[in-house]
Motif scaffolding. Structure first.
Motif, PDB file in Angstrom:
ATOM      1  N   GLU A   1       0.103  -2.777  -0.063  1.00  8.92           N
ATOM      2  CA  GLU A   1      -1.163  -2.228  -0.550  1.00  8.92           C
ATOM      3  C   GLU A   1      -1.640  -1.085   0.344  1.00  8.92           C
ATOM      4  OE1 GLU A   1      -5.655  -3.593  -1.951  1.00  8.92           O
ATOM      5  OE2 GLU A   1      -4.202  -5.131  -1.349  1.00  8.92           O
ATOM      6  N   VAL A   2      -1.460  -1.231   1.645  1.00  9.01           N
ATOM      7  CA  VAL A   2      -1.799  -0.147   2.569  1.00  9.01           C
ATOM      8  C   VAL A   2      -1.006   1.110   2.216  1.00  9.01           C
ATOM      9  CG1 VAL A   2      -1.593   0.660   4.964  1.00  9.01           C
ATOM     10  CG2 VAL A   2      -2.537  -1.607   4.489  1.00  9.01           C
ATOM     11  N   ALA A   3       0.269   0.927   1.913  1.00 12.50           N
ATOM     12  CA  ALA A   3       1.115   2.070   1.539  1.00 12.50           C
ATOM     13  C   ALA A   3       0.576   2.758   0.296  1.00 12.50           C
ATOM     14  CB  ALA A   3       2.547   1.599   1.301  1.00 12.50           C
ATOM     15  N   ALA A   4       0.142   1.977  -0.685  1.00 13.47           N
ATOM     16  CA  ALA A   4      -0.415   2.558  -1.908  1.00 13.47           C
ATOM     17  C   ALA A   4      -1.685   3.341  -1.620  1.00 13.47           C
ATOM     18  CB  ALA A   4      -0.686   1.454  -2.924  1.00 13.47           C
ATOM     19  N   LEU A   5      -2.525   2.802  -0.743  1.00 14.87           N
ATOM     20  CA  LEU A   5      -3.773   3.484  -0.399  1.00 14.87           C
ATOM     21  C   LEU A   5      -3.509   4.780   0.365  1.00 14.87           C
ATOM     22  CD1 LEU A   5      -5.786   0.338   0.766  1.00 14.87           C
ATOM     23  CD2 LEU A   5      -6.283   1.716  -1.266  1.00 14.87           C
ATOM     24  N   LEU A   6      -2.522   4.760   1.255  1.00 16.22           N
ATOM     25  CA  LEU A   6      -2.223   5.949   2.063  1.00 16.22           C
ATOM     26  C   LEU A   6      -1.570   7.048   1.243  1.00 16.22           C
ATOM     27  CD1 LEU A   6      -0.798   4.238   5.294  1.00 16.22           C
ATOM     28  CD2 LEU A   6      -2.996   5.422   5.083  1.00 16.22           C
ATOM     29  N   THR A   7      -0.614   6.665   0.408  1.00 17.77           N
ATOM     30  CA  THR A   7       0.167   7.663  -0.320  1.00 17.77           C
ATOM     31  C   THR A   7      -0.446   8.051  -1.653  1.00 17.77           C
ATOM     32  OG1 THR A   7       1.516   6.000  -1.461  1.00 17.77           O
ATOM     33  CG2 THR A   7       2.277   6.727   0.721  1.00 17.77           C
ATOM     34  N   GLY A   8      -1.348   7.205  -2.161  1.00 17.29           N
ATOM     35  CA  GLY A   8      -1.903   7.451  -3.492  1.00 17.29           C
ATOM     36  C   GLY A   8      -0.966   7.060  -4.615  1.00 17.29           C
ATOM     37  N   ARG A   9       0.127   6.351  -4.292  1.00 11.32           N
ATOM     38  CA  ARG A   9       1.100   5.916  -5.293  1.00 11.32           C
ATOM     39  C   ARG A   9       1.157   4.395  -5.315  1.00 11.32           C
ATOM     40  NH1 ARG A   9       5.956   6.525  -4.312  1.00 11.32           N
ATOM     41  NH2 ARG A   9       5.894   7.071  -2.098  1.00 11.32           N
ATOM     42  N   THR A  10       0.797   3.796  -6.432  1.00 17.13           N
ATOM     43  CA  THR A  10       0.748   2.329  -6.517  1.00 17.13           C
ATOM     44  C   THR A  10       2.117   1.695  -6.310  1.00 17.13           C
ATOM     45  OG1 THR A  10       0.994   2.463  -8.930  1.00 17.13           O
ATOM     46  CG2 THR A  10      -1.252   2.325  -8.056  1.00 17.13           C
ATOM     47  N   GLU A  11       3.174   2.441  -6.592  1.00 24.18           N
ATOM     48  CA  GLU A  11       4.524   1.872  -6.458  1.00 24.18           C
ATOM     49  C   GLU A  11       5.114   2.074  -5.056  1.00 24.18           C
ATOM     50  OE1 GLU A  11       5.185   6.196  -7.514  1.00 24.18           O
ATOM     51  OE2 GLU A  11       3.721   4.613  -7.941  1.00 24.18           O
ATOM     52  N   ALA A  12       4.376   2.674  -4.147  1.00 18.54           N
ATOM     53  CA  ALA A  12       4.900   2.951  -2.805  1.00 18.54           C
ATOM     54  C   ALA A  12       5.258   1.656  -2.092  1.00 18.54           C
ATOM     55  CB  ALA A  12       3.873   3.732  -1.989  1.00 18.54           C
ATOM     56  N   SER A  13       6.372   1.663  -1.371  1.00 15.28           N
ATOM     57  CA  SER A  13       6.799   0.485  -0.625  1.00 15.28           C
ATOM     58  C   SER A  13       6.098   0.448   0.734  1.00 15.28           C
ATOM     59  CB  SER A  13       8.308   0.525  -0.404  1.00 15.28           C
ATOM     60  OG  SER A  13       8.656   1.607   0.455  1.00 15.28           O
ATOM     61  N   ALA A  14       6.133  -0.716   1.351  1.00 15.93           N
ATOM     62  CA  ALA A  14       5.540  -0.853   2.678  1.00 15.93           C
ATOM     63  C   ALA A  14       6.192   0.119   3.655  1.00 15.93           C
ATOM     64  CB  ALA A  14       5.693  -2.288   3.172  1.00 15.93           C
ATOM     65  N   GLU A  15       7.510   0.291   3.543  1.00 18.91           N
ATOM     66  CA  GLU A  15       8.221   1.223   4.423  1.00 18.91           C
ATOM     67  C   GLU A  15       7.742   2.655   4.217  1.00 18.91           C
ATOM     68  OE1 GLU A  15      10.622  -2.432   4.257  1.00 18.91           O
ATOM     69  OE2 GLU A  15       9.607  -1.198   2.745  1.00 18.91           O
ATOM     70  N   GLU A  16       7.444   3.010   2.985  1.00 21.70           N
ATOM     71  CA  GLU A  16       6.935   4.362   2.724  1.00 21.70           C
ATOM     72  C   GLU A  16       5.554   4.556   3.341  1.00 21.70           C
ATOM     73  OE1 GLU A  16       8.697   5.995  -1.413  1.00 21.70           O
ATOM     74  OE2 GLU A  16       7.659   4.060  -1.590  1.00 21.70           O
ATOM     75  N   GLY A  17       4.767   3.503   3.374  1.00 17.90           N
ATOM     76  CA  GLY A  17       3.461   3.597   4.019  1.00 17.90           C
ATOM     77  C   GLY A  17       3.591   3.817   5.516  1.00 17.90           C
ATOM     78  N   ILE A  18       4.513   3.091   6.141  1.00 16.00           N
ATOM     79  CA  ILE A  18       4.732   3.262   7.577  1.00 16.00           C
ATOM     80  C   ILE A  18       5.287   4.658   7.862  1.00 16.00           C
ATOM     81  CG2 ILE A  18       6.063   2.430   9.554  1.00 16.00           C
ATOM     82  CD1 ILE A  18       5.911  -0.384   8.245  1.00 16.00           C
ATOM     83  N   ALA A  19       6.192   5.137   7.009  1.00 15.25           N
ATOM     84  CA  ALA A  19       6.719   6.495   7.169  1.00 15.25           C
ATOM     85  C   ALA A  19       5.600   7.525   7.049  1.00 15.25           C
ATOM     86  CB  ALA A  19       7.806   6.766   6.127  1.00 15.25           C
ATOM     87  N   TRP A  20       4.655   7.282   6.152  1.00 10.92           N
ATOM     88  CA  TRP A  20       3.507   8.187   5.973  1.00 10.92           C
ATOM     89  C   TRP A  20       2.707   8.267   7.272  1.00 10.92           C
ATOM     90  CZ3 TRP A  20      -1.713   8.446   6.445  1.00 10.92           C
ATOM     91  CH2 TRP A  20      -2.395   9.419   5.698  1.00 10.92           C
ATOM     92  N   VAL A  21       2.477   7.118   7.904  1.00  9.57           N
ATOM     93  CA  VAL A  21       1.738   7.090   9.172  1.00  9.57           C
ATOM     94  C   VAL A  21       2.513   7.837  10.254  1.00  9.57           C
ATOM     95  CG1 VAL A  21       0.888   5.600  11.031  1.00  9.57           C
ATOM     96  CG2 VAL A  21       0.506   4.949   8.642  1.00  9.57           C
ATOM     97  N   ARG A  22       3.819   7.588  10.333  1.00 10.80           N
ATOM     98  CA  ARG A  22       4.630   8.243  11.352  1.00 10.80           C
ATOM     99  C   ARG A  22       4.620   9.761  11.168  1.00 10.80           C
ATOM    100  NH1 ARG A  22       8.858   5.945  10.198  1.00 10.80           N
ATOM    101  NH2 ARG A  22       8.654   4.142  11.574  1.00 10.80           N
ATOM    102  N   GLU A  23       4.736  10.204   9.928  1.00 14.13           N
ATOM    103  CA  GLU A  23       4.727  11.646   9.650  1.00 14.13           C
ATOM    104  C   GLU A  23       3.369  12.264   9.975  1.00 14.13           C
ATOM    105  OE1 GLU A  23       5.898  11.711   5.585  1.00 14.13           O
ATOM    106  OE2 GLU A  23       7.929  11.003   6.013  1.00 14.13           O
TER     107      GLU A  23
END
Length: 388
Positions: free
Chosen positions: A313-335
């Motif tokens: 859910e954090v990943a969805a909030l960060l990326t704006g994509r409901t289908e985003a995976s948890a790993e994509e959320g962490i990658a978003w933070v790292r980037e």
């Protein structure tokens, strides 16, 4: 969920909005009628308009300056200043360090004694028994949310650690949050404080003490931080960005005070004490690796833990994509951390040789208790090493 129960406490009043700083003199006069201790940062001239406003209302002021993060010695000095001047109110105008110092001074001025009488971890941990001297907290940065929390983080040079003075009696009477006070903030301050706020929204959302009220605030705060922090630092700090960052910080403070934090802040306290590193920058350094190690540990040892789905859910909030995976959320933070040029902990002096001591201190930190699960020493060491 059955058996739900939680407590929520915050400042008696929260005043939020652009331009509300103009209301500060009258707000202060309604709480204290004589002499006011104004706790400021390294540029006391920022308090000049407030002092003039209070003077027009017949209130005298004494200024106490806080340079760097608050220490036991500084708080002792500030408390002595307040008592000697006969101050019956405290105003903290500045960043998180100033707000924490102001809260500690207001508490000790009312309760007497030494900070170590009440301090967690390295002190005697005695409870405060008297409400703090009336305190108005006015943040000029958007990071700690200290204007609505019940603790003050103080550094001990002797113990090389930071620990909290904590009590519901320390909550400010008024938190006045004016986003316009962020105008002109240096990019480095916006970056480190903004990432501190983001960590204080994510950690309570996935922590072991999350509750429905803090969840709602965390979701809204994460959205606002995600859409405005990068833009505020790298492009433009306009009115919409200032409002988003100020709200994200405020909501993060409300969340951490009423749910808890986790390993990021469990590490941040000893790192700050060992190396005098700025708190927000330390949290930013630790956030990506801590999220990744926590997620891996949850999937390995507690796959049915509610925090697992919350990472998605954090990943969805960060990326704006409901289908985003948890790993994509962490990658978003790292980037984001890379884009904002966040330095590693080695920049502040941490070496591999000191990691075992850091892990020992972090395990004892109060913030670590709310991490979604207990991390092993190996996992904690990995976080520290990957954050170098």
């Amino acid at each position: 969920m059955s058996g739900l129960g939680f407590e929520f406490a915050t400042a008696t009043r929260i005043l939020f909005g652009a331009g509300r700083m103009a209301e500060a003199p009258e707000v202060i006069r309604s709480l204290a009628g004589g002499r006011i201790l104004i706790v400021t940062g390294s540029t006391p001239s920022r308090a000049a308009p407030l002092r003039e406003g209070l003077d027009r209302l017949g209130l005298s002021t004494v200024v106490f300056r806080v340079e760097g993060e608050p220490t036991l010695e500084l708080v002792r000095e500030g408390t002595a200043t307040a008592i000697a001047a006969g101050c019956d109110g405290v105003v903290a105008l500045g960043g998180g360090s100033v707000l924490d110092a102001g809260k500690a001074i207001a508490a000790l001025a009312a309760n007497g004694g030494d900070p170590l009488d009440y301090l967690e971890v390295i002190g005697r941990g005695r409870p405060l028994t008297q409400p703090s001297v009336p305190l108005v907290a006015i943040p000029t940065t958007a990071g700690t949310g200290s204007e609505v929390t019940r603790n003050a983080v103080l550094g001990s040079k002797e113990a090389r650690v930071k620990a909290s003075l904590r009590s519901p009696l320390m909550l400010p009477r008024v938190a006045l949050v004016d986003p316009d006070l962020l105008a002109g903030a240096p990019n480095a301050v916006l970056s480190s404080s903004g990432l501190d706020a983001l960590s204080q929204l994510i950690e309570p959302f996935v922590c072991s003490r999350a509750n429905p009220l803090t969840d709602a605030l965390a979701r809204e705060g994460i959205r606002r931080s995600a859409r405005s922090l990068r833009r505020a630092v790298l492009e433009e700090l306009g009115a919409p960005e200032r409002e988003d960052l100020a709200l994200a910080s405020l909501f993060g403070g409300l969340c951490l005070a009423n749910a808890g934090l986790g390993a990021v802040h469990g590490f941040a306290a000893p790192v700050g004490g060992m190396f005098h590193a700025p708190h927000g920058a330390v949290c930013a350094s630790l956030l990506p690796a801590t999220l990744e190690v926590n997620l891996r540990a949850l999937r390995s040892r507690a796959p049915s833990h509610p925090a697992v789905s919350r990472f998605q859910e954090v990943a969805a909030l960060l990326t704006g994509r409901t289908e985003a995976s948890a790993e994509e959320g962490i990658a978003w933070v790292r980037e984001l951390c890379q884009a904002l040029s966040v330095p590693g902990l080695g920049h502040y002096g941490l070496t591999q040789a000191e990691v075992p001591l850091l892990v020992e201190k972090a395990r004892a930190a109060s913030s670590m208790k709310a991490n979604p699960l207990v991390l092993t020493d190996e996992e904690l060491s990995e976080i520290a090493l990957r954050s170098l």
